[in-house]
Write a protein that holds these residues in place. Structure first.
Motif, PDB file in Angstrom:
ATOM      1  N   THR A   1       0.793  -1.222   0.234  1.00 52.16           N
ATOM      2  CA  THR A   1       0.021  -0.088  -0.121  1.00 52.16           C
ATOM      3  C   THR A   1       0.935   1.136   0.000  1.00 52.16           C
ATOM      4  N   HIS A   2       2.127   1.156   0.522  1.00 54.24           N
ATOM      5  CA  HIS A   2       2.976   2.274   0.615  1.00 54.24           C
ATOM      6  C   HIS A   2       3.380   2.799  -0.864  1.00 54.24           C
ATOM      7  N   VAL A   3       3.316   1.802  -1.544  1.00 53.74           N
ATOM      8  CA  VAL A   3       3.845   2.045  -2.912  1.00 53.74           C
ATOM      9  C   VAL A   3       2.691   2.959  -3.685  1.00 53.74           C
ATOM     10  N   LEU A   4       1.697   2.698  -3.616  1.00 53.39           N
ATOM     11  CA  LEU A   4       0.272   3.395  -4.076  1.00 53.39           C
ATOM     12  C   LEU A   4       0.180   4.749  -3.461  1.00 53.39           C
ATOM     13  N   ARG A   5       0.636   4.784  -2.013  1.00 54.15           N
ATOM     14  CA  ARG A   5       0.615   6.272  -1.403  1.00 54.15           C
ATOM     15  C   ARG A   5       1.891   7.087  -1.935  1.00 54.15           C
ATOM     16  N   HIS A   6       2.892   6.335  -2.123  1.00 55.40           N
ATOM     17  CA  HIS A   6       4.093   7.150  -3.073  1.00 55.40           C
ATOM     18  C   HIS A   6       3.649   7.855  -4.511  1.00 55.40           C
ATOM     19  N   TRP A   7       3.034   6.836  -5.056  1.00 55.36           N
ATOM     20  CA  TRP A   7       2.776   7.263  -6.535  1.00 55.36           C
ATOM     21  C   TRP A   7       1.639   8.418  -6.380  1.00 55.36           C
ATOM     22  N   GLU A   8       0.683   8.392  -5.160  1.00 60.62           N
ATOM     23  CA  GLU A   8      -0.093   9.461  -5.190  1.00 60.62           C
ATOM     24  C   GLU A   8       0.869  10.767  -4.751  1.00 60.62           C
ATOM     25  N   ASP A   9       1.774  10.657  -3.973  1.00 62.50           N
ATOM     26  CA  ASP A   9       2.414  11.842  -3.325  1.00 62.50           C
ATOM     27  C   ASP A   9       3.346  12.255  -4.473  1.00 62.50           C
TER      28      ASP A   9
ATOM     29  N   VAL B   1      -7.693   2.328 -11.350  1.00 58.34           N
ATOM     30  CA  VAL B   1      -7.074   0.934 -11.672  1.00 58.34           C
ATOM     31  C   VAL B   1      -6.144   0.995 -12.829  1.00 58.34           C
ATOM     32  N   VAL B   2      -6.719   1.569 -14.145  1.00 57.96           N
ATOM     33  CA  VAL B   2      -6.238   1.623 -15.423  1.00 57.96           C
ATOM     34  C   VAL B   2      -4.835   2.342 -15.042  1.00 57.96           C
ATOM     35  N   ARG B   3      -4.903   3.432 -14.329  1.00 56.23           N
ATOM     36  CA  ARG B   3      -3.526   4.506 -14.196  1.00 56.23           C
ATOM     37  C   ARG B   3      -2.669   3.573 -13.384  1.00 56.23           C
ATOM     38  N   VAL B   4      -2.996   2.577 -12.522  1.00 55.49           N
ATOM     39  CA  VAL B   4      -1.921   1.837 -11.721  1.00 55.49           C
ATOM     40  C   VAL B   4      -1.686   0.770 -12.695  1.00 55.49           C
ATOM     41  N   ALA B   5      -2.590   0.191 -13.572  1.00 52.28           N
ATOM     42  CA  ALA B   5      -1.946  -0.729 -14.407  1.00 52.28           C
ATOM     43  C   ALA B   5      -0.931  -0.279 -15.543  1.00 52.28           C
ATOM     44  N   VAL B   6      -1.158   1.160 -15.947  1.00 52.18           N
ATOM     45  CA  VAL B   6      -0.241   1.831 -16.721  1.00 52.18           C
ATOM     46  C   VAL B   6       1.158   2.015 -16.058  1.00 52.18           C
ATOM     47  N   VAL B   7       1.252   2.566 -14.794  1.00 51.23           N
ATOM     48  CA  VAL B   7       2.347   2.372 -13.778  1.00 51.23           C
ATOM     49  C   VAL B   7       3.064   1.143 -14.025  1.00 51.23           C
ATOM     50  N   VAL B   8       2.355  -0.173 -13.623  1.00 48.87           N
ATOM     51  CA  VAL B   8       3.041  -1.156 -13.390  1.00 48.87           C
ATOM     52  C   VAL B   8       3.765  -1.358 -14.630  1.00 48.87           C
ATOM     53  N   ARG B   9       2.935  -1.568 -15.807  1.00 44.49           N
ATOM     54  CA  ARG B   9       3.612  -2.083 -17.048  1.00 44.49           C
ATOM     55  C   ARG B   9       4.752  -1.028 -17.465  1.00 44.49           C
ATOM     56  N   SER B  10       4.795   0.241 -17.240  1.00 43.75           N
ATOM     57  CA  SER B  10       5.811   1.129 -17.806  1.00 43.75           C
ATOM     58  C   SER B  10       6.993   0.823 -16.713  1.00 43.75           C
ATOM     59  N   LYS B  11       6.842   0.667 -15.667  1.00 42.34           N
ATOM     60  CA  LYS B  11       7.980   0.471 -14.693  1.00 42.34           C
ATOM     61  C   LYS B  11       8.630  -0.629 -15.125  1.00 42.34           C
TER      62      LYS B  11
ATOM     63  N   ALA C   1       8.957  -1.894 -18.046  1.00 36.88           N
ATOM     64  CA  ALA C   1       9.507  -1.672 -19.111  1.00 36.88           C
ATOM     65  C   ALA C   1      10.745  -0.727 -18.976  1.00 36.88           C
ATOM     66  N   GLY C   2      10.946  -0.305 -17.840  1.00 28.30           N
ATOM     67  CA  GLY C   2      12.207   0.371 -17.347  1.00 28.30           C
ATOM     68  C   GLY C   2      11.876   2.041 -17.332  1.00 28.30           C
ATOM     69  N   MET C   3      10.688   2.383 -17.356  1.00 27.44           N
ATOM     70  CA  MET C   3      10.357   3.761 -17.358  1.00 27.44           C
ATOM     71  C   MET C   3      10.581   4.216 -15.959  1.00 27.44           C
ATOM     72  N   SER C   4      10.869   5.594 -15.648  1.00 29.26           N
ATOM     73  CA  SER C   4      10.959   6.051 -14.429  1.00 29.26           C
ATOM     74  C   SER C   4       9.695   6.687 -13.982  1.00 29.26           C
ATOM     75  N   LEU C   5       9.561   6.809 -12.815  1.00 31.94           N
ATOM     76  CA  LEU C   5       8.299   7.562 -12.370  1.00 31.94           C
ATOM     77  C   LEU C   5       8.260   8.982 -13.018  1.00 31.94           C
ATOM     78  N   GLU C   6       8.957   9.785 -13.296  1.00 35.04           N
ATOM     79  CA  GLU C   6       9.222  11.059 -14.018  1.00 35.04           C
ATOM     80  C   GLU C   6       8.636  10.849 -15.208  1.00 35.04           C
ATOM     81  N   GLN C   7       9.212   9.773 -16.201  1.00 34.52           N
ATOM     82  CA  GLN C   7       8.647   9.499 -17.450  1.00 34.52           C
ATOM     83  C   GLN C   7       7.035   8.965 -17.507  1.00 34.52           C
ATOM     84  N   ILE C   8       6.859   8.233 -16.375  1.00 39.12           N
ATOM     85  CA  ILE C   8       5.264   7.626 -16.490  1.00 39.12           C
ATOM     86  C   ILE C   8       4.478   9.051 -16.099  1.00 39.12           C
TER      87      ILE C   8
END
Length: 131
Positions: A18-26, A47-57, A59-66
């Motif tokens: 859950t802390h991962v989702l909180r960080h992504w919100e931050d 849910v779709v946004r989380v799926a995009v983040v999971v798939r993008s990560k 694939a090697g994308m940074s949170l900034e790129q995502i």
């Protein structure tokens, strides 16, 4: 699918803490609604946004790129995505070379593959750079 999920339900769905989702919100990747008690409530779009983040990560994308990928107003979106595609292409080519080398090693009858001339051919590009 349920119309809303709690943070625990959403995290479990993607095998995340859950802390991962909180960080992504931050960092602005998620913007969940809140219920009357102030608890996060995630809708289908979240849910779709989380799926995009999971798939993008993956694939090697940074949170900034995502963040740029998910920001419909980002002016440099295409530049970031083109750079990522180029990086994916580079990594895929490297993986293809590694796969060929591994398959050769798997089927090679030499006990010491580093002495096998056919195996060493898979390393010529690296060996040429290091001399």
């Amino acid at each position: 699918m349920k119309s809303t999920l709690s943070i625990g339900e959403l995290a479990a769905r993607f095998d995340l803490a859950t802390h991962v989702l909180r960080h992504w919100e931050d960092v602005g990747l998620l913007r969940p609604a809140r219920d009357a008690g102030g608890r996060r409530v995630y809708a289908d779009d979240d849910v779709v946004r989380v799926a995009v983040v999971v798939r993008s990560k993956a694939a090697g994308m940074s949170l900034e790129q995502i963040a740029v990928l998910l920001d419909q107003e980002a002016r440099d979106r295409h530049v970031v995505l083109e750079e990522h595609v180029a990086e994916l292409d580079r990594r895929m080519a490297e993986m293809a070379l590694s796969r060929e080398m591994t398959l050769h090693a798997l089927h090679c009858e030499a006990h010491d593959i580093t002495r096998c001339p056919n195996f060493r051919g898979h390393l010529d590009d690296l060996l040429a750079r290091s001399s």
